[in-house]
Design an enzyme around this catalytic site. Structure first.
Site, PDB file in Angstrom:
ATOM      1  N   HIS A 239     -61.461 -38.639 -26.209  1.00  0.00           N
ATOM      2  CA  HIS A 239     -60.373 -37.780 -25.734  1.00  0.00           C
ATOM      3  C   HIS A 239     -59.915 -36.805 -26.811  1.00  0.00           C
ATOM      4  O   HIS A 239     -58.812 -36.278 -26.722  1.00  0.00           O
ATOM      5  CB  HIS A 239     -59.187 -38.653 -25.293  1.00  0.00           C
ATOM      6  CG  HIS A 239     -59.501 -39.499 -24.088  1.00  0.00           C
ATOM      7  ND1 HIS A 239     -59.082 -40.791 -23.946  1.00  0.00           N
ATOM      8  CD2 HIS A 239     -60.216 -39.222 -22.982  1.00  0.00           C
ATOM      9  CE1 HIS A 239     -59.516 -41.280 -22.779  1.00  0.00           C
ATOM     10  NE2 HIS A 239     -60.208 -40.341 -22.191  1.00  0.00           N
ATOM     11  N   HIS A 240     -60.757 -36.578 -27.831  1.00  0.00           N
ATOM     12  CA  HIS A 240     -60.304 -35.657 -28.889  1.00  0.00           C
ATOM     13  C   HIS A 240     -60.098 -34.260 -28.345  1.00  0.00           C
ATOM     14  O   HIS A 240     -59.353 -33.470 -28.902  1.00  0.00           O
ATOM     15  CB  HIS A 240     -61.284 -35.652 -30.072  1.00  0.00           C
ATOM     16  CG  HIS A 240     -62.560 -34.913 -29.801  1.00  0.00           C
ATOM     17  ND1 HIS A 240     -63.556 -35.435 -29.001  1.00  0.00           N
ATOM     18  CD2 HIS A 240     -62.993 -33.696 -30.193  1.00  0.00           C
ATOM     19  CE1 HIS A 240     -64.552 -34.558 -28.927  1.00  0.00           C
ATOM     20  NE2 HIS A 240     -64.233 -33.501 -29.640  1.00  0.00           N
TER      21      HIS A 240
ATOM     22  N   LYS B  91     -66.055 -34.511 -20.173  1.00  0.00           N
ATOM     23  CA  LYS B  91     -67.067 -33.850 -19.344  1.00  0.00           C
ATOM     24  C   LYS B  91     -68.359 -34.641 -19.375  1.00  0.00           C
ATOM     25  O   LYS B  91     -68.764 -35.157 -20.414  1.00  0.00           O
ATOM     26  CB  LYS B  91     -67.306 -32.453 -19.945  1.00  0.00           C
ATOM     27  CG  LYS B  91     -68.153 -31.542 -19.115  1.00  0.00           C
ATOM     28  CD  LYS B  91     -67.357 -30.797 -18.076  1.00  0.00           C
ATOM     29  CE  LYS B  91     -68.230 -30.061 -17.090  1.00  0.00           C
ATOM     30  NZ  LYS B  91     -68.839 -30.973 -16.084  1.00  0.00           N
TER      31      LYS B  91
ATOM     32  N   LYS C  25     -72.930 -33.902 -27.832  1.00  0.00           N
ATOM     33  CA  LYS C  25     -73.557 -32.714 -27.252  1.00  0.00           C
ATOM     34  C   LYS C  25     -72.561 -31.553 -27.188  1.00  0.00           C
ATOM     35  O   LYS C  25     -72.847 -30.433 -27.607  1.00  0.00           O
ATOM     36  CB  LYS C  25     -74.009 -33.087 -25.834  1.00  0.00           C
ATOM     37  CG  LYS C  25     -74.947 -32.155 -25.163  1.00  0.00           C
ATOM     38  CD  LYS C  25     -75.272 -32.646 -23.743  1.00  0.00           C
ATOM     39  CE  LYS C  25     -75.983 -33.997 -23.718  1.00  0.00           C
ATOM     40  NZ  LYS C  25     -76.444 -34.343 -22.338  1.00  0.00           N
TER      41      LYS C  25
ATOM     42  N   LYS D  69     -69.233 -39.913 -18.783  1.00  0.00           N
ATOM     43  CA  LYS D  69     -70.386 -40.070 -17.889  1.00  0.00           C
ATOM     44  C   LYS D  69     -70.024 -41.037 -16.780  1.00  0.00           C
ATOM     45  O   LYS D  69     -69.267 -41.987 -17.000  1.00  0.00           O
ATOM     46  CB  LYS D  69     -71.586 -40.621 -18.672  1.00  0.00           C
ATOM     47  CG  LYS D  69     -72.910 -40.474 -17.955  1.00  0.00           C
ATOM     48  CD  LYS D  69     -73.309 -39.003 -17.901  1.00  0.00           C
ATOM     49  CE  LYS D  69     -74.722 -38.728 -18.218  1.00  0.00           C
ATOM     50  NZ  LYS D  69     -74.988 -37.433 -18.769  1.00  0.00           N
TER      51      LYS D  69
ATOM     52  N   SER E  12     -71.982 -25.447 -17.483  1.00  0.00           N
ATOM     53  CA  SER E  12     -70.846 -26.091 -16.809  1.00  0.00           C
ATOM     54  C   SER E  12     -69.531 -25.567 -17.387  1.00  0.00           C
ATOM     55  O   SER E  12     -68.560 -25.352 -16.656  1.00  0.00           O
ATOM     56  CB  SER E  12     -70.882 -27.604 -17.018  1.00  0.00           C
ATOM     57  OG  SER E  12     -71.745 -28.221 -16.101  1.00  0.00           O
TER      58      SER E  12
HETATM   59  N1  GLU Z   1     -75.531 -34.304 -16.774  1.00  0.00           N
HETATM   60  C1  GLU Z   1     -75.728 -33.218 -17.686  1.00  0.00           C
HETATM   61  C2  GLU Z   1     -75.881 -33.740 -19.095  1.00  0.00           C
HETATM   62  O1  GLU Z   1     -76.269 -34.854 -19.319  1.00  0.00           O
HETATM   63  C3  GLU Z   1     -74.677 -32.136 -17.546  1.00  0.00           C
HETATM   64  C4  GLU Z   1     -73.270 -32.555 -17.815  1.00  0.00           C
HETATM   65  C5  GLU Z   1     -72.225 -31.509 -17.475  1.00  0.00           C
HETATM   66  O2  GLU Z   1     -72.579 -30.398 -17.123  1.00  0.00           O
HETATM   67  O3  GLU Z   1     -71.036 -31.853 -17.561  1.00  0.00           O
HETATM   68  O4  GLU Z   1     -75.712 -33.020 -20.042  1.00  0.00           O
END
Ligand code: GLU
Length: 472
Positions: A64-65, A70, A94, A106, A362
């Protein structure tokens, strides 16, 4: 699943290796490493035949930083809590690596989507969304899902529709999920974004003569022999862009088996063959490889695992015959395999960098939803008219010169949403690659690109905590 350790433990092993090369305090590193919250849900669903079935699902918010968190939602019978936490952690790193201002998350629903009808999948998706909303695990400023393995824009359309129905009137509601169809607030270029990002990442790596020389390869994508495992949304688009740039697809693998052809396979023809026959096997002119994972051991220059995690492990790592592993999937290489491959001088383009194109676009979609304005709408015509004036003035001043209407149209063309998305993606992947490479160089090339990318991620996340005065 993981042969050596659980998936989250493997991600943390890579994290620890990078963390040891930073000077952040153990307390701060511990805060970054842990998974902040995990929501485990079970709910009943009525099958089409009237039977009731219990569905198991998760959403993990790793960090939550930055908010929102996402990350995608996957539908797979292999989903479990450890996997969801590991994938959420990878999302945190990422996002930091490509400077997308989100924490990582996730979700997963433990189902084999092929065993459910469309109506059943819709009921499951809508109920899952309801459960997320009930516990504040979804929202444009809280946690924003996206497609992942086994999901697509269709599931995202059910999610946004359910969210809109339940929240009614929330100004930024469309930003509650990304990867949506265009008509529901999606963005042009999102579908192919991850595959295109994979291509940009490989192209950037192959463009550096000194790095290629070290691997005994020529510079450039053109002529590279490539094997791709998984022809889903990511693998298919990555293969397509690589082939368009002159790479040769010498092996393609799917669930049912793999095919190889040293002279190269035509991707579109393979896709048509698979659609018509239900299998990749039996493609005219190619050799069948019945055990799909054997394709990973084909001789090639670039191996692109674009399926699931832990495909390259301690047992097969020694047999790979590639110079570069381009991790289009999340976590395809186990931590033990990583060490074996480093020893063997194989270059690994790490997942948290290489497949970040999806979350990058995204981010653009989310910004579009919050701004309520399509990219390019304001400036496209203005840019075109300004360029036209310059071109006309130029033609006037050039003796006897003039542009045809067609030339004028082409040369003055302003950027639309699709152009801007691809430009932003290309820029993002190039910058992230060079940041990663520079960090590796700063460590006197003693470290690999994965560790370098994680050092960068840790440093960027640490800044978010630096002014809090909590951590030493
Ligand atoms: N599921 C994709 C990933 O592993 C996209 C995640 C996203 O766009 O939030 O990077």
């Amino acid at each position: 699943m993981a042969s050596e350790q659980g998936f989250f433990a493997q991600v943390n092993r890579s994290f620890d290796k990078a963390a040891a090369l930073t000077d952040h305090s153990p307390e701060l590193l511990g805060q970054i490493r842990e998974c902040n919250s995990v929501y485990h849900i079970t709910f009943p669903i009525k099958r089409d035949d009237g039977k009731i079935e219990t569905i198991e699902a998760w959403r993990a918010e790793h960090s939550h930083h930055k908010l929102p968190t996402k990350g995608g939602i996957r539908y797979s019978p292999l989903v479990n809590e450890d996997e969801v936490m590991a994938l959420a952690a990878l999302m945190t790193y990422k996002c930091a690596i490509v400077e997308v201002p989100f924490g990582g998350a996730k979700g997963g629903i433990k189902i084999d989507r092929r065993e459910y009808s469309d109506a059943e999948l819709e009921r499951i998706t809508r109920r899952y969304t309801f459960e997320l909303l009930r516990k504040n695990f979804i929202g444009p400023g809280v946690d924003v899902p996206a497609p992942d393995y086994g999901t697509s824009s269709r599931e995202m359309s059910w999610i946004v529709d359910t969210y809109l129905t339940l929240t009614g009137g929330e100004l930024n509601a469309l930003g509650c999920v990304t990867g949506k169809p265009i008509a529901q607030g999606g963005i042009r270029g999102r579908t192919e974004a991850t595959g295109k990002g994979v291509f940009y990442g490989i192209r950037e790596a192959c463009a550096l003569p000194e790095d290629m020389k070290e691997l005994g390869l020529a510079t450039g994508v053109d002529g590279k022999r490539v094997v791709v495992q998984g022809l889903g949304n990511v693998g298919y688009h990555a293969a397509r862009y690589l082939q368009d740039a002159g790479a040769m697809l010498v092996g393609l693998a799917e669930y049912e088996g793999a095919i190889a052809a040293p002279g190269g396979l035509d991707l579109e023809k393979v896709m048509v063959h698979r659609r018509d026959t239900g299998s990749i096997l039996g493609f005219p002119g190619a050799t069948d490889i019945p055990a799909s994972s054997d394709a990973l051991e084909l001789e090639c220059d670039v191996l692109v695992p674009a399926a699931l995690e832990n495909q390259i492990h301690a047992e097969n790592a020694g047999r790979l015959q590639t110079k570069i592993i381009a991790e289009a999937a999340n976590g395809p290489t186990s931590a033990d395999a990583d060490e074996i491959l480093a020893e063997r001088g194989v270059m690994i383009l790490p997942d948290a960098f290489l497949n970040a194109g999806g979350v990058t676009v995204s981010y653009f979609e989310w910004v579009k939803n919050l701004s309520h304005l399509r990219f390019g709408r304001m400036e496209k015509r203005h840019d075109e008219q300004a360029r036209r004036r310059v071109l006309e003035a130029l033609a006037e001043r050039t003796q006897g010169g003039s542009f045809s209407d067609e030339e004028l149209r082409e040369l003055s063309r302003g950027a639309g949403e699709h152009d801007l998305v691809h430009s932003g993606l290309e820029e993002t992947m190039a910058i992230a690659y060079h940041q990663m490479r520079d960090t590796r160089a700063r460590h006197e090339d003693k470290t690999d690109l994965r560790t370098a990318s994680l050092i960068n991620a840790i440093d960027k996340i640490a800044i978010c905590y630096s002014d809090l005065g909590i951590f030493p």
